[in-house]
Design an enzyme around this catalytic site. Structure first.
Site, PDB file in Angstrom:
ATOM      1  CG  HIS A   9      -0.277  -0.049   2.639  1.00 10.58           C
ATOM      2  ND1 HIS A   9       0.221   1.214   3.078  1.00 10.58           N
ATOM      3  CD2 HIS A   9      -0.007  -1.045   3.301  1.00 10.58           C
ATOM      4  CE1 HIS A   9       0.929   0.973   4.322  1.00 10.58           C
ATOM      5  NE2 HIS A   9       0.893  -0.362   4.301  1.00 10.58           N
ATOM      6  CD  GLU A  86       2.142  -5.739   8.049  1.00 11.82           C
ATOM      7  OE1 GLU A  86       2.578  -6.939   8.023  1.00 11.82           O
ATOM      8  OE2 GLU A  86       2.708  -4.780   7.444  1.00 11.82           O
TER       9      GLU A  86
END
Length: 187
Positions: A9, A86
């Site tokens: 990201h 994550e």
């Protein structure tokens, strides 16, 4: 053969603030720089002329926002997959990397997790847990024999690319994975 384009990201508000993000939805949206980085990743992917059929994204806002920028540029649909999240960093999430912790700072504890991949941060995931989740997910995507774009986070990209096996208690190098970088893997 399958081709997977792994994208981290773009810069988030907590990246900019030096805070531990993990799976916290409060890590914020992309910064203006993060949006530019996402557009750069989209341009790079367009230049490589992928034959990707779809984009799969972590459901965390910073990854989904990056995926949406790429999808708009490439005209592809986005589907969320929480397995691309994550590492769950438990009690460390929200802390600043420079905050005191034990005999050091939070950053030291993050580094220690990669050297000792069986350790869990409080109620979070170990690097071994992350490795197993990500490798299982990538194996499933590769088994489809398609070209896909997967938008995730630094930790998942690191464990996807490592030659170390944390299941054998091997330390995993914490290599730098820049915001909105594209790593292509052929299976």
């Amino acid at each position: 053969m399958a081709t997977l384009h792994l994208v981290r990201h773009g810069e988030s508000e907590w990246n900019l603030a030096g805070r531990v993000q993990g799976q916290s939805p409060e890590a914020g949206a992309l910064t203006p720089r993060g949006l530019d980085q996402a557009a750069g990743a989209a341009a790079l992917l367009a230049q490589r002329n992928p034959r990707a059929e779809a984009i799969f994204s972590s459901d965390l806002p910073r990854a989904r926002q990056t995926a949406d920028v790429i999808a708009a540029a490439l005209g592809l649909p986005v589907r969320e997959d929480p397995r691309l999240r994550e590492q769950d960093l438990g009690c460390l999430e929200g802390l600043r990397l420079a905050d005191p912790l034990g005999e050091g700072v939070v950053h030291d504890e993050i580094e220690r997790l990669w050297r000792e991949p069986w350790r869990r941060p409080g109620d979070g995931e170990s690097i071994t847990d992350l490795y197993e989740r990500i490798h299982g997910t990538l194996k499933e995507y590769a088994g489809q024999g398609r070209e896909l774009i997967l938008v995730a986070h630094g930790g998942p990209v690191r464990v996807a690319m490592t030659t170390a096996d944390p299941r054998l208690r091997e330390p995993v190098p914490r290599v730098a994975v820049g915001n909105a970088t594209v790593t292509t893997v052929d299976h």
